[in-house]
Design a protein around this motif. Structure first.
Motif, PDB file in Angstrom:
ATOM      1  N   GLU A 192       0.849  -1.186   0.000  1.00 57.56           N
ATOM      2  CA  GLU A 192       0.000   0.000   0.000  1.00 57.56           C
ATOM      3  C   GLU A 192       0.887   1.239   0.000  1.00 57.56           C
ATOM      4  O   GLU A 192       1.931   1.269   0.667  1.00 57.56           O
ATOM      5  N   ALA A 193       0.483   2.245  -0.748  1.00 58.44           N
ATOM      6  CA  ALA A 193       1.286   3.464  -0.858  1.00 58.44           C
ATOM      7  C   ALA A 193       1.483   4.118   0.507  1.00 58.44           C
ATOM      8  O   ALA A 193       2.530   4.728   0.762  1.00 58.44           O
ATOM      9  N   GLU A 194       0.520   3.960   1.386  1.00 58.77           N
ATOM     10  CA  GLU A 194       0.641   4.524   2.734  1.00 58.77           C
ATOM     11  C   GLU A 194       1.827   3.924   3.472  1.00 58.77           C
ATOM     12  O   GLU A 194       2.555   4.615   4.190  1.00 58.77           O
ATOM     13  N   VAL A 225       7.406   4.328   5.518  1.00 53.86           N
ATOM     14  CA  VAL A 225       8.762   3.779   5.588  1.00 53.86           C
ATOM     15  C   VAL A 225       9.781   4.829   5.138  1.00 53.86           C
ATOM     16  O   VAL A 225      10.807   5.044   5.803  1.00 53.86           O
ATOM     17  N   ILE A 226       9.499   5.494   4.029  1.00 52.35           N
ATOM     18  CA  ILE A 226      10.412   6.532   3.530  1.00 52.35           C
ATOM     19  C   ILE A 226      10.543   7.660   4.548  1.00 52.35           C
ATOM     20  O   ILE A 226      11.665   8.106   4.863  1.00 52.35           O
ATOM     21  N   ASP A 227       9.418   8.129   5.082  1.00 52.70           N
ATOM     22  CA  ASP A 227       9.449   9.230   6.048  1.00 52.70           C
ATOM     23  C   ASP A 227      10.213   8.838   7.308  1.00 52.70           C
ATOM     24  O   ASP A 227      10.963   9.652   7.871  1.00 52.70           O
ATOM     25  N   THR A 228      10.034   7.590   7.769  1.00 50.55           N
ATOM     26  CA  THR A 228      10.719   7.130   8.983  1.00 50.55           C
ATOM     27  C   THR A 228      12.226   7.083   8.757  1.00 50.55           C
ATOM     28  O   THR A 228      13.013   7.522   9.607  1.00 50.55           O
ATOM     29  N   ARG A 288       4.595   7.674  -6.388  1.00 46.88           N
ATOM     30  CA  ARG A 288       5.385   8.878  -6.660  1.00 46.88           C
ATOM     31  C   ARG A 288       5.114   9.933  -5.591  1.00 46.88           C
ATOM     32  O   ARG A 288       6.042  10.584  -5.093  1.00 46.88           O
ATOM     33  N   ALA A 289       3.848  10.111  -5.218  1.00 43.69           N
ATOM     34  CA  ALA A 289       3.500  11.070  -4.169  1.00 43.69           C
ATOM     35  C   ALA A 289       4.105  10.664  -2.828  1.00 43.69           C
ATOM     36  O   ALA A 289       4.420  11.519  -1.993  1.00 43.69           O
ATOM     37  N   ALA A 290       4.288   9.348  -2.640  1.00 39.96           N
ATOM     38  CA  ALA A 290       4.867   8.845  -1.389  1.00 39.96           C
ATOM     39  C   ALA A 290       6.364   9.106  -1.296  1.00 39.96           C
ATOM     40  O   ALA A 290       6.948   8.991  -0.214  1.00 39.96           O
ATOM     41  N   GLY A 291       7.002   9.428  -2.430  1.00 41.32           N
ATOM     42  CA  GLY A 291       8.427   9.735  -2.407  1.00 41.32           C
ATOM     43  C   GLY A 291       9.279   8.887  -3.322  1.00 41.32           C
ATOM     44  O   GLY A 291      10.480   9.133  -3.469  1.00 41.32           O
TER      45      GLY A 291
END
Length: 397
Positions: A81-83, A88-91, A123-126
């Motif tokens: 899931e994109a969430e 994960v990227i933000d963490t 893409r929006a997720a990073g």
């Protein structure tokens, strides 16, 4: 290795590539020996929580790492899931500073799991680079390889990827049963017509433990012989070079500047961290020029249970001494067409590269024009690259 020893490395500042493993697939491919599993249902919330917990576990022990790249591999990460991808990227970004303003963040995808909307969400997720596992542009080959998509779906998926991401790579498998040079030339020409900036071209290998391993040894199919495989390899090098995608590694081709920064970390002997079931890594050791090899529990359910019980899915962590670490770097570095930068190697190992090699074999390989050994680099020649394993066995005897 004890937890106390694991904690001693937390003062070392080092750049590292971060690998995140998603272990689930819709179907297990018969050639695949990766840690991938088919499950009817996946609790995405539980996996989201566990991945964040594991990142936190490593960040507590190695707070001074600098993120060079992030790579979502599998399995089939495009089933995530994109969430989860975004969290994960933000963490990772919060726990470790980035080594540059815009690090490479890659996600692997299969054509059967590609939707335009999902790609826009990634893409929006990073995610800023996508790697599509097309494997073939022929329906009969896709059926043989156990893929769930058709050639038409592969082409459609590639179009969606190119519309969504600036950086797109895709994979093809060759040296398939009864594959001729003429057939591969036509298929590769079609692939190159898409004008990719990065292309991974793998020869089909029979790995122990796979469905193909048992079928092959029962005589269900045969592969091109050594001479035929060499012809296909040479054709591949000639065509990709002519198209402006020369090989920068044995199986990987790219336009200048489009090489996979994440995979270069492996091949150039940088540190890397593995998150998720079956992932592994090399992290700074407590003594100069050493490393810590860590491995994650393979079975997804056992890994998830370990996270819940002890906050980590770590199965083992072992000390790698300076000598073994240097040998690892040689084995990986010689996969690159540019070879090994000798100054960088000495900086990472404390010794000249020749120190780790059999001097007699080295001279023989230089005389035979299989190795180039200059003041600044050490590499295999065009003739030497296809013989990498044989050459390594002689050099490191």
């Amino acid at each position: 290795m004890s937890e106390a020893t694991f904690l001693k490395s937390n003062e070392i500042t080092a750049p590292a590539a971060i690998y995140v493993h998603w272990p689930f697939c819709l179907k297990k491919c018969p050639y695949c020996d990766f840690n991938s599993h088919v499950r009817d249902t996946v609790n995405h919330k539980n996996w989201q929580t566990a991945l964040v917990q594991e990142i936190t576990h490593f960040a507590d022990r190695f707070p001074n790492l600098k993120t060079k790249s992030i790579f979502f591999g599998g399995g089939t990460p495009s089933l995530m899931e994109a969430e989860t991808v975004e969290l994960v990227i933000d963490t990772i970004k919060k726990k470790w500073p980035q080594s540059s303003d815009n690090i490479e963040i890659t996600l692997e995808a299969n054509p059967s799991s590609i939707e335009a909307g999902r790609f826009r969400e990634y893409r929006a997720a990073g995610v800023n680079r996508i790697s599509v596992g097309i494997q073939s542009l022929r329906d009969d080959a896709l059926k043989f390889l156990g893929r769930l998509h058709s050639a038409k779906e592969a082409i459609n998926a590639l179009g969606i990827a190119r519309e969504t991401f600036d950086r797109v790579s895709f994979d093809l498998i060759y040296t398939r049963p009864e594959q001729t040079t003429a057939a591969w030339e036509k298929e590769l020409s079609e692939a190159l017509a898409f004008e990719p900036s990065h292309l991974s071209l793998y020869q089909l290998t029979i790995e122990e433990g796979t469905a193909f391993y048992h079928q092959f040894h029962r005589g269900k199919f045969t592969l091109p012989d050594e001479d035929e495989a060499a012809q296909l390899y040479t054709l591949t090098q000639d065509m990709t070079t002519h198209a402006g995608l020369p090989a920068y590694e044995i199986s990987n081709h790219a336009k200048t500047g489009e090489e996979s920064k994440h995979n270069l970390c492996y091949w150039q002997g940088d540190y890397y961290l593995g998150i998720g079931p079956g992932a592994h890594g090399r992290l700074p050791g407590e003594a100069p020029y050493t490393a810590i090899a860590h491995n994650q529990i393979k079975r997804p359910e056992d890994w998830l249970k370990a996270i819940g019980n002890r906050k980590t899915g770590l199965e083992s962590s072992d000390h790698i001494n300076a000598e073994d670490r240097a040998v690892e770097m040689i084995m990986m570095g010689l996969r690159l067409n540019t070879g090994i930068d000798k100054e960088a190697f000495t900086h990472k190992t404390g010794k000249n590269i020749e120190h780790f090699m059999d001097s007699t074999s080295l001279q023989e390989l230089i005389n035979g024009k299989f190795i180039e050994n200059s003041q600044t680099y050490f590499k295999l020649t065009t003739a030497g690259l296809p013989l990498l394993n044989t050459i390594l066995a002689k050099l490191l005897a």
